[in-house]
Scaffold this active site. Structure first.
Site, PDB file in Angstrom:
ATOM      1  N   HIS A   1      31.995  98.142 -76.910  1.00  0.00           N
ATOM      2  CA  HIS A   1      32.358  96.742 -77.105  1.00  0.00           C
ATOM      3  C   HIS A   1      31.521  96.165 -78.228  1.00  0.00           C
ATOM      4  O   HIS A   1      30.355  96.513 -78.372  1.00  0.00           O
ATOM      5  CB  HIS A   1      32.125  95.931 -75.817  1.00  0.00           C
ATOM      6  CG  HIS A   1      32.849  94.635 -75.831  1.00  0.00           C
ATOM      7  ND1 HIS A   1      32.316  93.504 -76.393  1.00  0.00           N
ATOM      8  CD2 HIS A   1      34.084  94.320 -75.395  1.00  0.00           C
ATOM      9  CE1 HIS A   1      33.196  92.538 -76.289  1.00  0.00           C
ATOM     10  NE2 HIS A   1      34.280  92.994 -75.695  1.00  0.00           N
TER      11      HIS A   1
ATOM     12  N   ASP B   1      38.880  97.162 -70.133  1.00  0.00           N
ATOM     13  CA  ASP B   1      40.138  97.907 -70.119  1.00  0.00           C
ATOM     14  C   ASP B   1      40.034  99.266 -69.442  1.00  0.00           C
ATOM     15  O   ASP B   1      41.041  99.941 -69.239  1.00  0.00           O
ATOM     16  CB  ASP B   1      40.635  98.115 -71.562  1.00  0.00           C
ATOM     17  CG  ASP B   1      41.089  96.814 -72.187  1.00  0.00           C
ATOM     18  OD1 ASP B   1      41.648  95.989 -71.458  1.00  0.00           O
ATOM     19  OD2 ASP B   1      40.887  96.623 -73.395  1.00  0.00           O
TER      20      ASP B   1
HETATM   21  N1  CMC Z   1      34.342 106.456 -78.426  1.00  0.00           N
HETATM   22  C1  CMC Z   1      33.525 107.154 -79.248  1.00  0.00           C
HETATM   23  N2  CMC Z   1      32.677 106.599 -80.133  1.00  0.00           N
HETATM   24  C2  CMC Z   1      32.658 105.258 -80.202  1.00  0.00           C
HETATM   25  C3  CMC Z   1      33.477 104.455 -79.380  1.00  0.00           C
HETATM   26  C4  CMC Z   1      34.332 105.110 -78.464  1.00  0.00           C
HETATM   27  N3  CMC Z   1      35.136 104.396 -77.657  1.00  0.00           N
HETATM   28  N4  CMC Z   1      33.258 103.153 -79.653  1.00  0.00           N
HETATM   29  C5  CMC Z   1      32.342 103.138 -80.633  1.00  0.00           C
HETATM   30  N5  CMC Z   1      31.962 104.409 -80.952  1.00  0.00           N
HETATM   31  C6  CMC Z   1      30.931 104.804 -81.936  1.00  0.00           C
HETATM   32  C7  CMC Z   1      31.444 104.653 -83.350  1.00  0.00           C
HETATM   33  O1  CMC Z   1      32.045 105.858 -83.796  1.00  0.00           O
HETATM   34  C8  CMC Z   1      30.168 104.331 -84.083  1.00  0.00           C
HETATM   35  O2  CMC Z   1      29.436 105.532 -84.235  1.00  0.00           O
HETATM   36  P1  CMC Z   1      28.492 105.762 -85.548  1.00  0.00           P
HETATM   37  O3  CMC Z   1      27.445 104.686 -85.463  1.00  0.00           O
HETATM   38  O4  CMC Z   1      27.978 107.144 -85.398  1.00  0.00           O
HETATM   39  O5  CMC Z   1      29.409 105.604 -86.731  1.00  0.00           O
HETATM   40  C9  CMC Z   1      29.404 103.461 -83.105  1.00  0.00           C
HETATM   41  O6  CMC Z   1      29.854 103.875 -81.805  1.00  0.00           O
HETATM   42  C10 CMC Z   1      29.643 101.953 -83.269  1.00  0.00           C
HETATM   43  O7  CMC Z   1      31.046 101.732 -83.215  1.00  0.00           O
HETATM   44  P2  CMC Z   1      31.832 100.631 -84.042  1.00  0.00           P
HETATM   45  O8  CMC Z   1      33.257 101.027 -84.147  1.00  0.00           O
HETATM   46  O9  CMC Z   1      31.078 100.336 -85.304  1.00  0.00           O
HETATM   47  O10 CMC Z   1      31.649  99.380 -83.097  1.00  0.00           O
HETATM   48  P3  CMC Z   1      32.510  98.072 -83.133  1.00  0.00           P
HETATM   49  O11 CMC Z   1      31.710  97.004 -82.541  1.00  0.00           O
HETATM   50  O12 CMC Z   1      33.038  97.847 -84.516  1.00  0.00           O
HETATM   51  O13 CMC Z   1      33.791  98.429 -82.226  1.00  0.00           O
HETATM   52  C11 CMC Z   1      35.206  98.707 -80.359  1.00  0.00           C
HETATM   53  C12 CMC Z   1      33.945  98.024 -80.907  1.00  0.00           C
HETATM   54  C13 CMC Z   1      35.561  98.096 -79.002  1.00  0.00           C
HETATM   55  C14 CMC Z   1      36.391  98.445 -81.318  1.00  0.00           C
HETATM   56  C15 CMC Z   1      34.951 100.227 -80.225  1.00  0.00           C
HETATM   57  O14 CMC Z   1      33.891 100.454 -79.330  1.00  0.00           O
HETATM   58  C16 CMC Z   1      36.191 101.001 -79.786  1.00  0.00           C
HETATM   59  O15 CMC Z   1      37.006 101.386 -80.643  1.00  0.00           O
HETATM   60  N6  CMC Z   1      36.389 101.241 -78.451  1.00  0.00           N
HETATM   61  C17 CMC Z   1      37.586 101.889 -77.965  1.00  0.00           C
HETATM   62  C18 CMC Z   1      38.729 100.872 -77.882  1.00  0.00           C
HETATM   63  C19 CMC Z   1      38.549  99.905 -76.732  1.00  0.00           C
HETATM   64  O16 CMC Z   1      38.257 100.292 -75.611  1.00  0.00           O
HETATM   65  N7  CMC Z   1      38.796  98.609 -77.017  1.00  0.00           N
HETATM   66  C20 CMC Z   1      38.752  97.545 -76.014  1.00  0.00           C
HETATM   67  C21 CMC Z   1      37.632  96.585 -76.244  1.00  0.00           C
HETATM   68  S1  CMC Z   1      37.309  95.529 -74.816  1.00  0.00           S
HETATM   69  C22 CMC Z   1      38.741  94.593 -74.590  1.00  0.00           C
HETATM   70  C23 CMC Z   1      38.955  93.593 -75.657  1.00  0.00           C
HETATM   71  O17 CMC Z   1      38.231  92.591 -75.702  1.00  0.00           O
HETATM   72  O18 CMC Z   1      39.867  93.785 -76.447  1.00  0.00           O
END
Ligand code: CMC
Length: 428
Positions: A307, A364
């Site tokens: 998140h 989720d």
């Molecule tokens: N699985 C594997 N690696 C992950 C995941 C995941 N679900 N989420 C983040 N990471 C890794 C990402 O690859 C990155 O690694 P590195 O630092 O080595 O490059 C690090 O963690 C930080 O990730 P980010 O994408 O920069 O973080 P963000 O804050 O931009 O993204 C997120 C947040 C929710 C989009 C992301 O965690 C994600 O894609 N999760 C899966 C989709 C999901 O479950 N979304 C629902 C969010 S909650 C409901 C809502 O409010 O919509």
């Protein structure tokens, strides 16, 4: 004494006030940055460090796992309030009195008819259309049947628009599902409560008397409350930015629905169940999928994990996990994907990759398991999220308009070609 931030660029110092929220969050107020520095801007893709507004609706502390609507904890609201009370609280700022709630409920019911011609629009969609696309389009189409923008300076007009959308949105959402299932469209029953009526509109059969199920309706009520607001997330920011151009409430909401649809946002609930099903069909080897999620050459992400704001735990996920176990138990359902989900979470929560990046199950991760137990089709999961998020979007839109916020218009740093002389086609 008020705090000041100092910025130095090429030996020139600039001072900016620091504003402090009621929960002691600090924000550097850079409203004058471009003017005083002669055009320097900030760059923050994804707005990871940028506050877009001051808001009095929802407080979220990602480190401590705190979520409060208008000061009330999500745990208490999920336990003691019902969804309509939470709608009122989010939108108008206070929990309603019994009288206010009765009037709110009555006013919503008064507006719960949808123009019959909307059915023609619904009919135009193929059955294969994703319900989120249909819902976004139908919400937009409502504008045609309710033309004229809301006079935001009139409390009465604002209230009228709010009850109208709260009334019609569940009808549209339910119709979206019924159309896919080839069921006759249903207007529900105004003698039922808001959530019960939503359930009836989705599930009633033309040749059967609808019978409410308390376990199902309580679970639905709780899920809607847990999704009702989450401060400046992607869809809410979309609603605010579209509304900031003075586009109407329905147009802003339609844009918010589209933003919510994406798998990184609300669409994750559908993606989680599809992922869990795929793991089950592949023999249930969770270690294989944890390894895939960690592999930087593999696009696979553990859906329902991570998140932007929560870096400790998502309080909503805690409540939903418990609720999933209770609902499945109460309904006597055994769903093997619940065990797969629990297994995945157990491994991930101990794994260095997830621990280091502070990745925890989000709202989720378990919600789809409950939706499935309630008989809701997978492609309707994100619609359920939208139904829950509706009061949050409305509250944020209302706040933005009442605070007379300026049009949302970020800056950029241009990295393209410098000036070039145009070449006629014969010379290219
Ligand atoms: N699985 C594997 N690696 C992950 C995941 C995941 N679900 N989420 C983040 N990471 C890794 C990402 O690859 C990155 O690694 P590195 O630092 O080595 O490059 C690090 O963690 C930080 O990730 P980010 O994408 O920069 O973080 P963000 O804050 O931009 O993204 C997120 C947040 C929710 C989009 C992301 O965690 C994600 O894609 N999760 C899966 C989709 C999901 O479950 N979304 C629902 C969010 S909650 C409901 C809502 O409010 O919509």
């Amino acid at each position: 004494m008020s705090k000041i931030a100092t910025l130095e660029i090429d030996g020139n110092k600039y001072e900016f006030p620091i504003i402090e929220g009621t929960e002691n969050e600090l924000g550097i107020d850079i409203k004058t940055l471009r003017a005083v520095t002669g055009g320097v801007t900030t760059i923050d893709p994804g707005y990871k460090n940028t506050g877009s507004c001051e808001s009095a609706i929802t407080f979220l502390d990602g480190e401590k796992g705190i979520l409060r609507y208008r000061g009330y904890s999500i745990e208490e609201l999920a336990d003691k309030a019902d969804f309509l009370e939470v709608c009122y609280l989010l939108i108008f700022g206070e929990l309603p009195t019994a009288e206010q709630l009765e009037k709110f409920d009555k006013d919503i019911k008064e507006e719960s008819q949808v123009d019959e011609d909307m059915k023609k629009i619904l009919d135009g969609f193929p059955k294969s259309a994703h319900p989120m696309g249909v819902l976004s389009s139908l919400t937009s189409a409502l504008i045609a049947f309710n033309p004229g923008s809301v006079d935001v300076d009139s409390e009465e007009a604002m209230y009228g628009a709010i009850v109208k959308i709260l009334a019609k949105f569940p009808v549209l959402a339910a119709w979206t599902m019924r159309k896919k299932k080839s069921l006759p469209l249903d207007y529900g029953d105004n003698s039922l409560g808001y959530v019960e009526n939503l359930h009836k509109m989705m599930f009633s059969r033309p040749n059967q008397t609808y019978e409410a199920n308390k376990i199902v309706n309580d679970a639905l009520d709780k899920l809607l409350i847990l999704h009702a607001d989450h401060e400046q997330n992607c869809s809410t920011s979309t609603v605010r930015i579209v509304g900031s151009s003075h586009a109407g409430l329905f147009a802003s909401l339609s844009a918010g629905i589209s933003a919510l649809w994406g798998p990184l946002h609300g669409g994750a609930n559908q993606a989680v169940i599809e992922m869990l099903e795929a793991i089950r069909e592949d023999g249930g080897d969770t270690a294989k999928y944890i390894a895939k999620a960690k592999d930087k050459n593999d696009p696979f992400r553990l859906m329902g994990f991570g998140h932007r704001v929560y870096k400790n735990f998502d309080p909503r996920a805690k409540i939903i996990k418990k609720s999933a176990e209770e609902v499945l138990g109460d309904l006597g359902i055994e769903d093997p994907v619940l065990d797969i989900a629990k297994g995945l979470a157990e491994v991930a929560l101990k794994d260095e990759y997830f621990v280091q990046r502070k990745l925890y199950p989000n709202v989720d991760f378990y919600s789809g398991i409950i939706y499935r137990a309630l008989g809701i089709p997978t492609d309707m999961f994100t619609v359920m999220f939208a139904l829950g998020r509706l009061p949050g979007w409305i509250a944020q839109w209302r706040e933005m308009r009442l605070r007379k916020e300026p049009i949302g218009r970020p800056r950029q740093i241009y990295i393209g070609e410098n000036y070039r002389v145009f070449k006629p086609i014969s010379e290219r």
